[in-house]
Motif scaffolding. Structure first.
Motif, mmCIF file in Angstrom:
data_model
loop_
_atom_site.group_PDB
_atom_site.id
_atom_site.type_symbol
_atom_site.label_atom_id
_atom_site.label_comp_id
_atom_site.label_asym_id
_atom_site.label_seq_id
_atom_site.Cartn_x
_atom_site.Cartn_y
_atom_site.Cartn_z
ATOM 1 N N ALA A 96 30.806 14.055 13.038
ATOM 2 C CA ALA A 96 29.911 15.215 13.081
ATOM 3 C C ALA A 96 30.679 16.506 12.801
ATOM 4 O O ALA A 96 30.219 17.366 12.039
ATOM 5 C CB ALA A 96 29.222 15.291 14.437
ATOM 6 N N LEU A 97 31.841 16.651 13.405
ATOM 7 C CA LEU A 97 32.651 17.852 13.170
ATOM 8 C C LEU A 97 33.113 17.913 11.716
ATOM 9 O O LEU A 97 33.140 18.979 11.102
ATOM 10 C CB LEU A 97 33.854 17.869 14.120
ATOM 11 C CG LEU A 97 33.525 17.969 15.607
ATOM 12 C CD1 LEU A 97 34.790 17.908 16.438
ATOM 13 C CD2 LEU A 97 32.745 19.242 15.917
ATOM 14 N N LYS A 98 33.453 16.747 11.171
ATOM 15 C CA LYS A 98 33.855 16.687 9.767
ATOM 16 C C LYS A 98 32.691 17.073 8.851
ATOM 17 O O LYS A 98 32.892 17.675 7.784
ATOM 18 C CB LYS A 98 34.340 15.270 9.423
ATOM 19 C CG LYS A 98 34.894 15.136 8.013
ATOM 20 C CD LYS A 98 35.427 13.733 7.775
ATOM 21 C CE LYS A 98 35.974 13.591 6.358
ATOM 22 N NZ LYS A 98 36.489 12.221 6.096
ATOM 23 N N ALA A 99 31.460 16.749 9.267
ATOM 24 C CA ALA A 99 30.276 17.070 8.472
ATOM 25 C C ALA A 99 29.895 18.546 8.574
ATOM 26 O O ALA A 99 28.988 18.994 7.874
ATOM 27 C CB ALA A 99 29.105 16.199 8.907
ATOM 28 N N GLY A 100 30.558 19.271 9.471
ATOM 29 C CA GLY A 100 30.299 20.702 9.577
ATOM 30 C C GLY A 100 29.614 21.153 10.851
ATOM 31 O O GLY A 100 29.365 22.343 11.041
ATOM 32 N N ALA A 101 29.287 20.203 11.744
ATOM 33 C CA ALA A 101 28.645 20.576 13.004
ATOM 34 C C ALA A 101 29.594 21.416 13.849
ATOM 35 O O ALA A 101 30.807 21.207 13.832
ATOM 36 C CB ALA A 101 28.218 19.328 13.773
ATOM 37 N N ARG A 102 29.022 22.360 14.597
ATOM 38 C CA ARG A 102 29.822 23.235 15.453
ATOM 39 C C ARG A 102 29.635 22.904 16.927
ATOM 40 O O ARG A 102 30.165 23.595 17.796
ATOM 41 C CB ARG A 102 29.439 24.688 15.216
ATOM 42 C CG ARG A 102 29.652 25.164 13.793
ATOM 43 C CD ARG A 102 31.118 25.383 13.478
ATOM 44 N NE ARG A 102 31.641 26.517 14.226
ATOM 45 C CZ ARG A 102 32.921 26.848 14.289
ATOM 46 N NH1 ARG A 102 33.806 26.105 13.658
ATOM 47 N NH2 ARG A 102 33.328 27.899 14.974
ATOM 48 N N GLY A 103 28.887 21.840 17.187
ATOM 49 C CA GLY A 103 28.692 21.430 18.563
ATOM 50 C C GLY A 103 28.251 19.983 18.626
ATOM 51 O O GLY A 103 27.694 19.443 17.662
ATOM 52 N N TYR A 104 28.514 19.342 19.771
ATOM 53 C CA TYR A 104 28.122 17.943 19.967
ATOM 54 C C TYR A 104 27.719 17.822 21.427
ATOM 55 O O TYR A 104 28.568 17.862 22.324
ATOM 56 C CB TYR A 104 29.286 17.014 19.631
ATOM 57 C CG TYR A 104 28.911 15.555 19.490
ATOM 58 C CD1 TYR A 104 28.705 14.993 18.228
ATOM 59 C CD2 TYR A 104 28.776 14.733 20.604
ATOM 60 C CE1 TYR A 104 28.376 13.651 18.085
ATOM 61 C CE2 TYR A 104 28.442 13.389 20.469
ATOM 62 C CZ TYR A 104 28.252 12.860 19.202
ATOM 63 O OH TYR A 104 27.914 11.530 19.053
ATOM 64 N N VAL A 105 26.413 17.710 21.667
ATOM 65 C CA VAL A 105 25.866 17.761 23.011
ATOM 66 C C VAL A 105 25.097 16.479 23.302
ATOM 67 O O VAL A 105 24.334 16.012 22.450
ATOM 68 C CB VAL A 105 24.928 18.980 23.162
ATOM 69 C CG1 VAL A 105 24.416 19.082 24.590
ATOM 70 C CG2 VAL A 105 25.637 20.255 22.748
ATOM 71 N N LEU A 106 25.281 15.936 24.505
ATOM 72 C CA LEU A 106 24.563 14.720 24.886
ATOM 73 C C LEU A 106 23.185 15.070 25.444
ATOM 74 O O LEU A 106 22.984 16.128 26.047
ATOM 75 C CB LEU A 106 25.375 13.942 25.921
ATOM 76 C CG LEU A 106 26.765 13.485 25.444
ATOM 77 C CD1 LEU A 106 27.488 12.738 26.563
ATOM 78 C CD2 LEU A 106 26.655 12.612 24.201
ATOM 79 N N LYS A 107 22.237 14.162 25.247
ATOM 80 C CA LYS A 107 20.841 14.438 25.610
ATOM 81 C C LYS A 107 20.602 14.561 27.117
ATOM 82 O O LYS A 107 19.533 14.994 27.526
ATOM 83 C CB LYS A 107 19.925 13.374 25.009
ATOM 84 C CG LYS A 107 19.727 13.546 23.507
ATOM 85 C CD LYS A 107 18.679 12.583 22.974
ATOM 86 C CE LYS A 107 18.367 12.866 21.502
ATOM 87 N NZ LYS A 107 17.348 11.955 20.953
ATOM 88 N N GLY A 108 21.569 14.225 27.922
ATOM 89 C CA GLY A 108 21.419 14.401 29.369
ATOM 90 C C GLY A 108 21.613 15.833 29.819
ATOM 91 O O GLY A 108 21.480 16.134 31.015
#
Length: 215
Positions: A96-108
């Motif tokens: 995801a970070l490689k794809a350009g995302a600036r955050g990674y958040v879990l649904k909880g």
């Protein structure tokens, strides 16, 4: 009055998506300007609406979230993509970070914390769920702690010491009673294990580790 942060929500579970939309719209400084279950539609909406932040699930029909993130960040660089996913997976985080995302958040995540993430993302901050951040830190620490010399056999260390002393493969072979061809094979293994590209780099490594032949 400051303008509200404009958010686009992309998730293929209608009930969950509606909950996210409602919780963010309850914030005085955030406005959800659109929602969709499709990665393809998300790109079209991002181009048309230019949201400040896109909340994006990984598991989507058609384009998955990783493909969508790459396309959106390329086409709409002003839009910050934050993955909102159930996948507590280090490899997916890196992708995801490689794809350009600036955050990674879990649904909880709680509604209030999600609003904070949206605000911080819009301000240029990178956010990763704490459990995954800790896992990544442990992984990186373990990788950095690895000593390349530990990968070498005692024989390979002897040969590396010979390389560091400026000896040819033939000279090293004669000293160790091994054929030149065998030494050449050992040297190839040594270069691979030390992750160096040439005999010269291996020699420099050997000079920096003069005690290796006695280990």
């Amino acid at each position: 009055m400051d303008e509200k942060l404009r958010v686009l929500v992309v998730d293929d579970h209608p009930l969950f998506r509606q909950g996210v939309v409602n919780s963010l719209n309850a914030e005085p400084d955030i406005s959800v300007i659109g929602e969709t279950a499709s990665g393809e539609q998300a790109l079209a909406m991002a181009r048309d609406m230019l949201p400040d932040v896109m909340l994006l699930d990984i598991s989507l029909p058609g384009w998955d979230g990783l493909t969508t993130a790459e396309k959106v960040t390329s086409a709409c660089p002003a839009t910050v993509v934050v993955m909102l996913t159930m996948w507590e997976d280090k490899d997916k985080l890196l992708a995801a970070l490689k794809a350009g995302a600036r955050g990674y958040v879990l649904k909880g995540i709680s509604a209030s914390d999600l609003a904070v993430v949206v605000r911080n993302a819009a301000n240029g901050e990178v956010h990763v769920s704490s459990s995954l951040a800790a896992e990544m830190l442990v992984s990186l620490t373990n990788e950095k702690a690895t000593d390349p010399l530990q990968e070498l056999t005692p024989r390979e260390r002897e040969i590396l010491a010979g390389i560091g002393a400026g000896k040819t493969n033939r000279e090293i072979g004669e000293a160790l009673f091994l054929s030149e061809k065998t030494i050449k094979h050992y040297v190839s293994n040594i270069l691979q294990k030390l992750q160096v590209r040439s005999r010269v780099e291996a020699a420099l490594f050997a000079v920096q580790h003069k005690s290796l032949a006695r280990r």
